[in-house]
Design a protein around this motif. Structure first.
Motif, PDB file in Angstrom:
ATOM      1  N   ALA A  77     -18.416 -49.283 -11.614  1.00  0.00           N
ATOM      2  CA  ALA A  77     -18.237 -47.831 -11.611  1.00  0.00           C
ATOM      3  C   ALA A  77     -16.982 -47.504 -12.390  1.00  0.00           C
ATOM      4  CB  ALA A  77     -18.115 -47.302 -10.184  1.00  0.00           C
ATOM      5  N   SER A  78     -17.057 -46.477 -13.232  1.00  0.00           N
ATOM      6  CA  SER A  78     -15.925 -46.194 -14.114  1.00  0.00           C
ATOM      7  C   SER A  78     -16.103 -44.855 -14.784  1.00  0.00           C
ATOM      8  CB  SER A  78     -15.825 -47.298 -15.178  1.00  0.00           C
ATOM      9  OG  SER A  78     -14.947 -46.944 -16.213  1.00  0.00           O
ATOM     10  N   ALA A  79     -14.944 -44.252 -15.177  1.00  0.00           N
ATOM     11  CA  ALA A  79     -14.991 -43.051 -16.013  1.00  0.00           C
ATOM     12  C   ALA A  79     -15.140 -43.420 -17.478  1.00  0.00           C
ATOM     13  CB  ALA A  79     -13.712 -42.234 -15.824  1.00  0.00           C
ATOM     14  N   MET A 101     -21.283 -43.928 -13.704  1.00  0.00           N
ATOM     15  CA  MET A 101     -20.215 -43.120 -14.271  1.00  0.00           C
ATOM     16  C   MET A 101     -20.321 -41.696 -13.738  1.00  0.00           C
ATOM     17  SD  MET A 101     -20.413 -44.493 -18.237  1.00  0.00           S
ATOM     18  CE  MET A 101     -18.741 -43.980 -18.686  1.00  0.00           C
ATOM     19  N   PRO A 102     -19.187 -40.986 -13.576  1.00  0.00           N
ATOM     20  CA  PRO A 102     -19.257 -39.582 -13.161  1.00  0.00           C
ATOM     21  C   PRO A 102     -20.041 -38.756 -14.185  1.00  0.00           C
ATOM     22  CG  PRO A 102     -17.010 -40.422 -13.010  1.00  0.00           C
ATOM     23  CD  PRO A 102     -17.803 -41.449 -13.744  1.00  0.00           C
ATOM     24  N   VAL A 103     -20.697 -37.705 -13.719  1.00  0.00           N
ATOM     25  CA  VAL A 103     -21.521 -36.894 -14.620  1.00  0.00           C
ATOM     26  C   VAL A 103     -20.676 -36.237 -15.715  1.00  0.00           C
ATOM     27  CG1 VAL A 103     -23.299 -36.439 -12.893  1.00  0.00           C
ATOM     28  CG2 VAL A 103     -21.338 -34.901 -13.050  1.00  0.00           C
ATOM     29  N   ASN A 104     -19.384 -36.064 -15.466  1.00  0.00           N
ATOM     30  CA  ASN A 104     -18.503 -35.448 -16.459  1.00  0.00           C
ATOM     31  C   ASN A 104     -17.729 -36.488 -17.265  1.00  0.00           C
ATOM     32  OD1 ASN A 104     -16.909 -36.321 -14.366  1.00  0.00           O
ATOM     33  ND2 ASN A 104     -15.824 -34.397 -14.058  1.00  0.00           N
ATOM     34  N   ALA A 105     -18.157 -37.737 -17.237  1.00  0.00           N
ATOM     35  CA  ALA A 105     -17.490 -38.771 -18.033  1.00  0.00           C
ATOM     36  C   ALA A 105     -17.579 -38.414 -19.512  1.00  0.00           C
ATOM     37  CB  ALA A 105     -18.133 -40.132 -17.777  1.00  0.00           C
ATOM     38  N   PRO A 106     -16.524 -38.677 -20.280  1.00  0.00           N
ATOM     39  CA  PRO A 106     -16.535 -38.336 -21.707  1.00  0.00           C
ATOM     40  C   PRO A 106     -17.736 -38.962 -22.421  1.00  0.00           C
ATOM     41  CG  PRO A 106     -14.330 -38.971 -21.017  1.00  0.00           C
ATOM     42  CD  PRO A 106     -15.241 -39.271 -19.869  1.00  0.00           C
ATOM     43  N   LEU A 107     -18.443 -38.166 -23.205  1.00  0.00           N
ATOM     44  CA  LEU A 107     -19.653 -38.644 -23.877  1.00  0.00           C
ATOM     45  C   LEU A 107     -19.412 -39.853 -24.779  1.00  0.00           C
ATOM     46  CD1 LEU A 107     -21.472 -35.288 -24.737  1.00  0.00           C
ATOM     47  CD2 LEU A 107     -22.018 -36.927 -22.939  1.00  0.00           C
ATOM     48  N   PRO A 108     -18.305 -39.900 -25.546  1.00  0.00           N
ATOM     49  CA  PRO A 108     -18.085 -41.098 -26.352  1.00  0.00           C
ATOM     50  C   PRO A 108     -17.978 -42.373 -25.526  1.00  0.00           C
ATOM     51  CG  PRO A 108     -16.703 -39.306 -27.136  1.00  0.00           C
ATOM     52  CD  PRO A 108     -17.295 -38.861 -25.828  1.00  0.00           C
ATOM     53  N   LYS A 109     -17.408 -42.272 -24.310  1.00  0.00           N
ATOM     54  CA  LYS A 109     -17.298 -43.454 -23.456  1.00  0.00           C
ATOM     55  C   LYS A 109     -18.673 -43.854 -22.921  1.00  0.00           C
ATOM     56  CE  LYS A 109     -12.468 -42.788 -22.096  1.00  0.00           C
ATOM     57  NZ  LYS A 109     -11.484 -42.755 -21.002  1.00  0.00           N
ATOM     58  N   VAL A 110     -19.483 -42.865 -22.579  1.00  0.00           N
ATOM     59  CA  VAL A 110     -20.850 -43.154 -22.125  1.00  0.00           C
ATOM     60  C   VAL A 110     -21.639 -43.819 -23.247  1.00  0.00           C
ATOM     61  CG1 VAL A 110     -23.008 -42.139 -21.303  1.00  0.00           C
ATOM     62  CG2 VAL A 110     -20.826 -41.251 -20.464  1.00  0.00           C
ATOM     63  N   GLU A 121     -25.893 -45.051 -15.163  1.00  0.00           N
ATOM     64  CA  GLU A 121     -26.324 -44.111 -14.121  1.00  0.00           C
ATOM     65  C   GLU A 121     -25.202 -43.095 -13.941  1.00  0.00           C
ATOM     66  OE1 GLU A 121     -29.147 -43.966 -12.568  1.00  0.00           O
ATOM     67  OE2 GLU A 121     -30.076 -45.909 -13.035  1.00  0.00           O
ATOM     68  N   LEU A 122     -25.502 -41.811 -14.163  1.00  0.00           N
ATOM     69  CA  LEU A 122     -24.510 -40.755 -13.980  1.00  0.00           C
ATOM     70  C   LEU A 122     -24.638 -40.187 -12.574  1.00  0.00           C
ATOM     71  CD1 LEU A 122     -24.841 -38.923 -17.429  1.00  0.00           C
ATOM     72  CD2 LEU A 122     -23.166 -40.642 -16.757  1.00  0.00           C
ATOM     73  N   ALA A 134     -22.174 -47.303  -6.803  1.00  0.00           N
ATOM     74  CA  ALA A 134     -22.278 -48.653  -7.353  1.00  0.00           C
ATOM     75  C   ALA A 134     -22.336 -49.693  -6.242  1.00  0.00           C
ATOM     76  CB  ALA A 134     -21.097 -48.923  -8.284  1.00  0.00           C
ATOM     77  N   GLN A 135     -21.534 -49.502  -5.198  1.00  0.00           N
ATOM     78  CA  GLN A 135     -21.534 -50.455  -4.090  1.00  0.00           C
ATOM     79  C   GLN A 135     -22.860 -50.410  -3.337  1.00  0.00           C
ATOM     80  OE1 GLN A 135     -17.913 -48.876  -2.418  1.00  0.00           O
ATOM     81  NE2 GLN A 135     -16.702 -50.634  -3.085  1.00  0.00           N
TER      82      GLN A 135
END
Length: 406
Positions: A77-79, A101-110, A121-122, A134-135
């Motif tokens: 799990a990560s931003a 990843m959080p739904v608001n994670a930066p798109l380039p990182k996704v 999985e957002l 994730a757990q």
């Protein structure tokens, strides 16, 4: 008593990482070296594979799994940065990776995480919520959960940053680094205190997402009721149990910086050192620029990551300009007559300021009859120039208000 990661663990991790991670450069940071009267250096983990130090801990953790465990796949799990580190490490080691990843994670990182081969999985709006998901996934599927910070192998992997720093700058006296969950600062402190107990290790958190200071005061990890920061890479609501123990025993201080401090640091790094750094990666420099930390020279600030969304970068540049007094937002009220706007803009130009955008409003119910409101964004040469411009406009009869909503 919780057993700490030791120097031998970090040295063993370095052997595992040989040929996998880069020895990132240590660069002089002249703007602060001049101000401090001695060497200030930047450890450029923004130039690491996958754009941050995270691949170090992720690779060590996954490489130590048995073949049977790797065959079950890994989940994280990560931003963004841990996500990319896990995805890259899993791909190198032949394991299937799923990342929440959080739904608001930066798109380039996704997008980058997907390119490294992970399934995304957002879920939720914070890393903490993604961690729970994730757990749960790990329990349901048997995949091995790769914690972003609270595991000995991860801490040992991150500690290899400090081994490099000590080789590159043997006389370092202070190391400053950002803190989210505490894996990086824990690993750095393990090495520093084992090899050079005189080195001060300073952690830095965003003031609006700082879980370590109240936790250290309480003597145990404390969860923040709410938190939000532009530094998404260190937006963690609760320290880990293991990392908390390391920070409590080995780290000299944990300080905080404001969002304006972070913006100013990011802009300074870009302008003066040509370093592209994400907000979380700039907090160490932010603490030095804001003078919220006591340091002994030479000092090394870790640029922990460079994965910044270009859209966020534009906002951060504007915010940084405002924080340094070079970007001014004002609202001017004046009479609504032909040529008035041209006259206003001409006066601003006469003071050698550059108008970036203009919004001309007549419909505001707070305006008097025959009055108009003009909202302007103006580039200036700094605080003194901005103050002179505002004073000159007021002296010319304009009603000027600073809006500051950058």
């Amino acid at each position: 008593m919780t057993e700490l990661v030791g120097l031998a663990d970090v040295q063993a991790a370095r052997e595992l990482l040989a040929g996998v991670t880069r020895t990132t450069p240590l660069e002089p940071f002249r703007p602060l070296s001049a101000a401090f009267g001695g060497p200030v250096m930047l450890k450029c983990e923004n130039m690491q594979r996958a754009g941050s130090y995270k691949v170090r801990g992720a690779y060590v953790r996954i490489s130590r799994l048995s073949a049977q465990d790797r065959a079950r796949g890994v989940v994280a799990a990560s931003a963004g940065n841990h996500a990319q580190g896990v995805a890259l490490a899993a791909g190198l080691l032949g394991a299937e990776a799923t990342v929440f990843m959080p739904v608001n994670a930066p798109l380039p990182k996704v997008s980058a995480t997907k390119r490294y081969g992970a399934r995304i999985e957002l879920v939720g709006t914070t890393v903490d919520e993604a961690l729970v998901a994730a757990q749960t996934f790990a329990e349901r599927t048997g995949a091995v959960f790769i914690h972003p910070f609270d595991h000995p192998d991860v801490i040992a992997g991150q500690g290899t940053v400090a081994l490099e720093i000590l080789e590159q700058c043997p006389d370092v006296r202070t190391i400053v680094t950002g803190v989210g969950g505490g894996g990086l600062v824990s690993g750095i402190a393990v090495v520093a205190k084992a090899l050079r107990p005189d080195i001060r290790v300073i952690g830095v958190q965003a003031a609006s997402a700082a879980a370590f200071p109240p936790s250290l005061r309480a003597g145990e990890p404390v969860r923040l009721p709410a938190f939000s920061t532009i530094a998404d890479g260190i937006a963690v609501g609760r320290p880990g149990e293991l990392t908390f123990t390391h920070v409590q025993r080995l780290v000299d201080d944990v300080v905080t910086v404001s969002e304006e401090d972070i913006s100013r640091a990011l802009l300074t790094l870009m302008e003066r050192s040509k370093q592209v750094v994400e907000p979380a990666g700039a907090v160490g420099v932010a603490a030095l620029l804001a003078a919220v930390v006591e340091v002994e020279l030479p000092v090394v600030a870790v640029l922990s990551g460079g994965n910044i969304d270009p859209v966020l970068m534009l906002r951060m540049i504007e915010h940084g300009l405002a924080a340094t007094g070079r970007f001014l937002r004002i609202t001017v009220r004046c009479t609504d007559r032909p040529g008035q706007l041209a006259s206003l803009l001409g006066e601003i130009a006469g003071h050698r300021a550059n108008v970036v955008d203009v919004v001309h409003q007549r419909a505001n119910p707070q305006l008097r009859l025959g009055e108009v409101e003009v909202a302007l964004s103006v580039e200036t040469r700094g605080v003194t120039h901005s103050d002179k411009l505002v004073s000159a406009l007021r002296a010319s009869g304009y009603q000027v208000e600073l809006t500051g909503d950058v």
